[in-house]
Motif scaffolding. Structure first.
Motif, short mmCIF file in Angstrom:
data_model
loop_
_atom_site.label_atom_id
_atom_site.label_comp_id
_atom_site.label_asym_id
_atom_site.label_seq_id
_atom_site.Cartn_x
_atom_site.Cartn_y
_atom_site.Cartn_z
N PHE A 17 32.34 39.88 39.23
CA PHE A 17 33.20 39.00 38.46
C PHE A 17 34.38 38.53 39.29
CE2 PHE A 17 36.61 37.93 35.55
CZ PHE A 17 35.96 37.17 34.60
N VAL A 18 35.03 39.46 39.99
CA VAL A 18 36.17 39.10 40.84
C VAL A 18 35.71 38.22 42.00
CG1 VAL A 18 37.99 39.99 42.35
CG2 VAL A 18 37.49 41.16 40.19
N ALA A 19 34.57 38.54 42.59
CA ALA A 19 34.05 37.74 43.71
C ALA A 19 33.75 36.32 43.28
CB ALA A 19 32.80 38.40 44.29
N ASP A 20 33.30 36.13 42.05
CA ASP A 20 32.95 34.80 41.55
C ASP A 20 34.15 34.02 41.01
OD1 ASP A 20 30.31 35.21 42.21
OD2 ASP A 20 29.70 35.77 40.18
N ALA A 21 35.29 34.69 40.85
CA ALA A 21 36.48 34.03 40.33
C ALA A 21 37.06 33.09 41.39
CB ALA A 21 37.52 35.09 39.94
N PRO A 22 37.80 32.07 40.95
CA PRO A 22 38.44 31.17 41.93
C PRO A 22 39.31 31.95 42.91
CG PRO A 22 38.66 30.31 39.70
CD PRO A 22 38.08 31.69 39.57
N ASP A 23 39.17 31.66 44.17
CA ASP A 23 39.92 32.36 45.24
C ASP A 23 39.63 33.87 45.26
OD1 ASP A 23 41.17 29.97 46.06
OD2 ASP A 23 42.71 30.24 44.52
N THR A 24 38.51 34.29 44.70
CA THR A 24 38.13 35.70 44.57
C THR A 24 39.27 36.54 44.00
OG1 THR A 24 38.68 36.36 46.85
CG2 THR A 24 36.44 35.54 46.44
N THR A 25 40.03 35.95 43.05
CA THR A 25 41.15 36.63 42.41
C THR A 25 40.99 36.53 40.90
OG1 THR A 25 42.61 36.06 44.23
CG2 THR A 25 43.66 36.71 42.19
N ALA A 26 41.17 37.66 40.21
CA ALA A 26 41.05 37.67 38.75
C ALA A 26 42.20 38.45 38.15
CB ALA A 26 39.72 38.30 38.33
N CYS A 27 42.70 37.96 37.04
CA CYS A 27 43.76 38.63 36.30
C CYS A 27 43.14 39.73 35.44
CB CYS A 27 44.50 37.63 35.43
SG CYS A 27 45.81 38.40 34.43
N ALA A 28 43.78 40.87 35.41
CA ALA A 28 43.27 41.99 34.61
C ALA A 28 43.21 41.63 33.13
CB ALA A 28 44.15 43.22 34.82
N CYS A 29 44.01 40.66 32.71
CA CYS A 29 44.03 40.28 31.30
C CYS A 29 42.71 39.67 30.84
CB CYS A 29 45.17 39.31 31.03
SG CYS A 29 45.09 37.77 31.97
N HIS A 30 41.93 39.13 31.76
CA HIS A 30 40.66 38.49 31.41
C HIS A 30 39.46 39.45 31.52
CE1 HIS A 30 42.56 34.62 31.27
NE2 HIS A 30 43.05 34.80 32.49
N LEU A 31 39.64 40.55 32.18
CA LEU A 31 38.49 41.39 32.51
C LEU A 31 37.87 42.16 31.34
CD1 LEU A 31 39.77 42.64 35.97
CD2 LEU A 31 38.05 40.90 35.52
#
Length: 95
Positions: A27-41
């Motif tokens: 999920f993090v790898a597929d996120a824009p800029d390989t960055t994900a907010c914990a709020c969405h996880l």
């Protein structure tokens, strides 16, 4: 392979040896800029916040994710370099 290298790689492989962590890493790898907010996880993965925190800690401790506090929220970024040695090792075993 030196003992220290083997221990480090084993820690990374242990972190990867869990289905929730693999999904989280993807999920993090597929996120824009390989960055994900914990709020969405939690919603995206269908897991509770305590479970998420546990798995994120394991991935950060293994060096697979980097953690960055941005105000109230924590953002996680994939550390691509951490996967390099594992990929090289697996590739060399297949030869």
């Amino acid at each position: 392979m030196p003992v220290d290298t083997a221990h480090g790689m084993a820690e990374v492989m242990k972190a990867l040896a869990d289905p929730v962590r693999l999904r989280l890493l993807r999920f993090v790898a597929d996120a824009p800029d390989t960055t994900a907010c914990a709020c969405h996880l939690p919603g995206a993965l269908g897991i509770s916040q305590p479970t998420l925190s546990h798995h994120l800690k394991k991935l950060v401790d293994a060096g697979l994710l980097q953690r960055e506090q941005r105000g109230r929220w924590v953002h996680y970024r994939l550390d691509v370099a951490a996967l390099g040695p594992v990929a090289a090792f697996v590739g060399s075993c297949a030869e």
